[in-house]
Design an enzyme around this catalytic site. Structure first.
Site, short mmCIF file in Angstrom:
data_model
loop_
_atom_site.label_atom_id
_atom_site.label_comp_id
_atom_site.label_asym_id
_atom_site.label_seq_id
_atom_site.Cartn_x
_atom_site.Cartn_y
_atom_site.Cartn_z
N ARG A 200 0.86 -1.19 0.00
CA ARG A 200 0.00 0.00 0.00
C ARG A 200 0.90 1.24 0.00
NH1 ARG A 200 -5.28 -1.74 2.48
NH2 ARG A 200 -5.41 -3.83 1.59
N GLU A 202 0.87 4.05 1.12
CA GLU A 202 0.22 4.92 2.10
C GLU A 202 0.97 6.23 2.25
OE1 GLU A 202 -2.53 4.13 3.65
OE2 GLU A 202 -2.65 1.94 3.79
N ARG A 208 0.15 2.79 12.78
CA ARG A 208 -0.40 1.49 12.38
C ARG A 208 -0.44 1.25 10.87
NH1 ARG A 208 -6.12 2.04 11.44
NH2 ARG A 208 -6.60 4.24 11.57
N HIS A 209 0.21 2.10 10.09
CA HIS A 209 0.25 1.89 8.64
C HIS A 209 1.66 1.56 8.17
CE1 HIS A 209 -3.64 4.05 8.77
NE2 HIS A 209 -3.90 3.33 7.70
N GLU A 400 -8.75 -1.32 14.16
CA GLU A 400 -9.13 -2.32 13.16
C GLU A 400 -7.99 -3.29 12.85
OE1 GLU A 400 -10.24 -0.59 9.31
OE2 GLU A 400 -9.36 -2.36 8.39
N SER A 403 -10.91 -6.49 7.76
CA SER A 403 -12.11 -6.10 7.01
C SER A 403 -12.60 -7.35 6.30
CB SER A 403 -11.78 -5.08 5.92
OG SER A 403 -11.62 -3.82 6.48
N ARG A 451 -0.61 -5.82 12.62
CA ARG A 451 -1.56 -5.12 13.51
C ARG A 451 -2.07 -6.05 14.60
NH1 ARG A 451 -5.55 -1.07 10.27
NH2 ARG A 451 -3.88 0.12 9.25
#
Ligand code: ATP
Ligand code: AMO
Length: 472
Positions: A200, A202, A208-209, A400, A403, A451
């Site tokens: 990703r 990001e 947390r990324h 989170e 998903s 995570r």
């Protein structure tokens, strides 16, 4: 001597035996000119080695050499195993090695770049969590697959893809195995999972990324309800937490010594709340939230805290025959139940599970039936209300980790949903075509491994759970 004995295997059973041991010089201490102590470490085990001047065997020079070794050097020692009369402090093994020979295999720089005590230790939990994930799914009839990481377009929408040149054609690094894991289901694999890298691009520089993380992905046929997917999440994670607590107690303790944390609170059967219920809890607590918008970091955390503290509200309805219906609501407070049990002479221990069932008291829960507008195009809308969807997120300590959703399995509707979400249908045409030859109803989820471990261990930064963090 042909074989090395492991430090962890040095016990009284080897008393008076000649052994050869390899380890790192964890601590070195000279006592005068005739004696030095050397603590050797191999994996988690340590042994004290004693170098003393002995005629014809150990010279003063050798003692000086041992005392001068740099910490963390790789060292072989040969010697006799002895059992001291007093317990040994500062080593895991309760025997010593009376050294005859020392060889430095490779020396370390005298100044270390970090303190050994500061090194992250969560890699053990990462590997263990992966192993549990794989074993559990294999035992449930899932097939492990590997899907391409070089793909034509983005699978999760958005701009967060790493673009690259694929022999003259535009391509990108996979944002998830989403499209391919679904194609495997269309190919009748029934139930699949993948453990692999997820990329990703990001921009968010948060705790947390990561730009590359380990994705645990699951996809499965369902018969009638997306709860079938949530059931797997439930059993998988309760098994994972139980096994980590049981089998990694030593490692968790080591992490806790460095970064103190409370063990994760979770229920035997994972709590499920609808998004609407979550929004209501936030509203009741005076937090302004858009009922069809996404939660943000702050509101997710707040909801996590409310869920942890919430007590179950039991509705008691009296319907006396022939009389007016009286209804009332009563809050069952666990403390009051405990008090009543005691007053009735009941041993509270014997009913503690029952009393605990009146608390949510969990830091691990599923929030489901998210608004459709904030989910990816492949998400199935709710049959009864298309403002919502058959989807879910899973939280640990208010953040989170997963998903998931039921997917749209009808190709015409999938095309419509992609268009509605502003996706160029050409870029996902192979994916949509795979639904044209009979696609079973299905659903799945994606987990961010780093995570999970970060939140399970109560760490404040995802970089502490990644061996080689790739961040923005
Ligand atoms: P997913 O990709 O499934 O949404 P995620 O956990 O990466 O998973 P994001 O959508 O990136 O979730 O972010 C979720 C929430 O986190 C956002 O709604 C936003 O409020 C918050 N968030 C994301 N990035 C930042 C940031 N840089 N600073 C503060 N909050 C952020
Ligand atoms: P999503 O985009 O929510 O869903 O990703 C799934 C999980 O991956 C983790 N995650 C991250 N971890 C570290 N760094 C990041 N930058 C990052 N971004 C996401 C989170 C998240 O819950 N295809 C869907 C899954 C599905 O429906 O099966 C997907 O990728 O823990």
């Amino acid at each position: 001597l042909r074989d090395w004995t492991e430090v962890g295997a040095l016990t009284e059973a080897l008393k008076d035996q000649h052994v050869l041991v390899r380890g790192r010089a964890q601590a070195i201490r000279a006592v005068g000119k005739n004696m030095a102590f050397l603590v050797l470490r191999e994996r988690g085990f340590t042994v004290q080695c004693v170098v003393t001047v002995q005629p014809d065997a150990v010279s003063r020079q050798m003692v000086r050499y041992a005392a001068g070794l740099s910490r963390e050097s790789i060292v072989d020692v040969e010697g006799l195993v002895s059992v001291p009369s007093v317990p040994i402090k500062g080593a895991t093994q309760q025997v010593e090695v009376q050294v005859h020979k020392i060889f430095c295999i490779n020396k370390a720089m005298p100044t270390l770049p970090i303190n050994i005590e500061d090194a992250a230790r969560s890699e053990v939990e990462i590997e263990k969590a992966l192993q549990i994930f794989r074993q559990f799914l294999l035992s449930e009839g899932f097939v492990e697959i590997h899907t391409p990481k070089l793909i034509a377009g983005s699978s999760e929408g958005g701009a967060a893809v790493f673009k690259l040149d694929y022999k003259g054609q535009p391509a990108c690094l996979a944002q998830s195995p989403q499209l391919h894991k679904q194609m495997a289901i269309c190919g009748d694999f029934g139930r699949v999972f993948e453990i692999g890298p997820v990329f990703r691009a990001e921009d968010s520089f948060t705790h947390r990324h990561l730009c590359e993380f380990t994705g645990l992905d699951v996809e499965m046929e369902i018969k009638k309800h997306y709860f079938e997917v949530m059931d797997i999440v439930d059993r998988l994670f309760v098994t994972m937490f139980d096994t980590l607590n049981e089998n990694c107690a030593k490692e968790l303790e080591a992490v806790g010594r460095q970064y103190p944390f409370e063990p994760l609170k979770y229920l035997r059967s994972t709590l499920r709340l609808t998004f609407e219920e979550g929004i209501q809890m936030l509203k009741d607590a005076g937090v302004e939230v858009d009922p069809l918008g996404d939660l943000n970091t702050e509101t997710e955390r707040k909801l996590g805290q409310l869920v942890l503290e919430k007590l179950l509200l039991i509705l008691i309805i009296y319907v006396p025959l022939g009389e007016e219906i009286i209804s009332g609501a009563q809050r069952v407070v666990p403390e009051f139940l405990t008090e009543r049990a005691q007053a009735c002479g009941i041993d509270v221990k014997t009913v503690s599970t029952y009393i605990d069932s009146f608390r949510y008291g969990t830091e691990f829960y599923i929030l489901h039936r998210y608004p459709l507008g904030i989910r990816p195009f492949y998400t199935m809308p709710s049959y009864d209300n298309p403002s919502y969807s058959n989807s879910f997120d899973v939280f640990i300590r208010g953040e989170e980790i997963i998903s998931g959703a039921q997917r749209v399995h009808v190709p015409e509707f999938l095309t419509e949903r992609a268009q509605a979400c502003g996706i160029d249908v050409k870029t996902v045409s192979t994916y949509i075509d795979s639904f044209r030859y009979g696609a079973p109803p299905h659903g799945g989820f994606g987990v961010g491994l780093e995570r999970v471990v970060m939140l399970f261990c109560g760490l404040n930064n995802i970089r502490k759970t990644s061996l080689f963090p790739r961040d923005p």
